[in-house]
Design an enzyme around this catalytic site. Structure first.
Site, mmCIF file in Angstrom:
data_model
loop_
_atom_site.group_PDB
_atom_site.id
_atom_site.type_symbol
_atom_site.label_atom_id
_atom_site.label_comp_id
_atom_site.label_asym_id
_atom_site.label_seq_id
_atom_site.Cartn_x
_atom_site.Cartn_y
_atom_site.Cartn_z
ATOM 1 N N HIS A 56 1.344 -2.372 -11.539
ATOM 2 C CA HIS A 56 1.079 -2.467 -10.104
ATOM 3 C C HIS A 56 0.136 -3.645 -9.872
ATOM 4 O O HIS A 56 -0.644 -4.020 -10.755
ATOM 5 C CB HIS A 56 0.419 -1.191 -9.595
ATOM 6 C CG HIS A 56 1.332 -0.011 -9.550
ATOM 7 N ND1 HIS A 56 1.077 1.080 -8.743
ATOM 8 C CD2 HIS A 56 2.485 0.264 -10.190
ATOM 9 C CE1 HIS A 56 2.034 1.971 -8.893
ATOM 10 N NE2 HIS A 56 2.899 1.509 -9.776
ATOM 11 N N CYS A 80 -3.701 3.798 -9.432
ATOM 12 C CA CYS A 80 -4.529 2.645 -9.073
ATOM 13 C C CYS A 80 -5.871 3.075 -8.504
ATOM 14 O O CYS A 80 -6.895 2.461 -8.809
ATOM 15 C CB CYS A 80 -3.774 1.754 -8.088
ATOM 16 S SG CYS A 80 -2.308 0.994 -8.847
ATOM 17 N N CYS A 83 -2.023 3.997 -4.963
ATOM 18 C CA CYS A 83 -1.531 5.280 -5.464
ATOM 19 C C CYS A 83 -2.620 5.935 -6.317
ATOM 20 O O CYS A 83 -3.697 5.358 -6.539
ATOM 21 C CB CYS A 83 -0.267 5.060 -6.291
ATOM 22 S SG CYS A 83 -0.583 4.207 -7.868
ATOM 23 N N GLU A 137 -2.613 -3.862 -8.257
ATOM 24 C CA GLU A 137 -4.026 -3.519 -8.459
ATOM 25 C C GLU A 137 -4.401 -3.515 -9.941
ATOM 26 O O GLU A 137 -5.466 -4.012 -10.318
ATOM 27 C CB GLU A 137 -4.345 -2.135 -7.876
ATOM 28 C CG GLU A 137 -4.078 -1.999 -6.408
ATOM 29 C CD GLU A 137 -2.710 -1.410 -6.089
ATOM 30 O OE1 GLU A 137 -2.623 -0.602 -5.153
ATOM 31 O OE2 GLU A 137 -1.721 -1.758 -6.781
#
EC number: 3.5.4.33
Length: 156
Positions: free
Chosen positions: A57, A90, A87, A59
């Site tokens: 991801h 993260c 999410c 992040e």
């Protein structure tokens, strides 16, 4: 970048530029930048498809870059700008990395772990909590995601 609103919008636009890079690569268009002392020290976008990695991801990649830049896993004094509410994975990484502030664009009603579904980044039982500012350039952040999914639904 004199006022905080202008500063936040400037850095969110940088995260949006990362999200556009993801879209160009057929990745879900989410972008992130990490700022330390008013300078971007990390830039990333989703790369799950390219890397075949469920943890890739924006992040997570940005956190790794920022830690390398600062040569420290503790990212105190930093702010992360993300186009979509993080999410659970993260959000947990944000807490673990000790980032001070999270600024995100649009909420994620299905998987957001910073307010929408659950709030991990401000959980009082954890030893670290983030300051959170939401809905910065929310319409632009939402639009890039909607456009991506509309186009991908038509082509598949």
């Amino acid at each position: 970048m004199e006022d905080s609103t202008g500063k936040h919008e400037y850095f969110m636009r940088q995260a949006l530029a990362e999200a556009r890079k993801a879209a160009e690569k057929d990745e879900v268009p989410i972008g992130a930048v990490i700022v330390y002392e008013n300078h971007i020290i990390a830039r990333a976008h989703n790369q799950r498809e390219m890397l075949n990695d469920p943890t890739a991801h924006a992040e997570m990649i940005a956190i790794t870059q920022a830690a390398a830049h600062l040569q420290n896993w503790r990212l105190t004094g930093t702010t992360i700008y993300v186009t979509l509410e993080p999410c659970a994975m993260c959000a947990g990484a944000l807490v673990q990395s000790r980032i001070d502030t999270l600024v995100y664009g649009t909420p994620d009603k299905k998987a957001g772990a910073c307010a929408s579904v659950i709030n991990l980044v401000q959980e009082p039982r954890f030893n670290h909590r983030l300051n959170v500012l939401s809905n910065v350039l929310a319409d632009e952040c939402k639009h890039i995601l909607q456009k991506f999914f509309l186009e991908n639904c038509r082509t598949k």
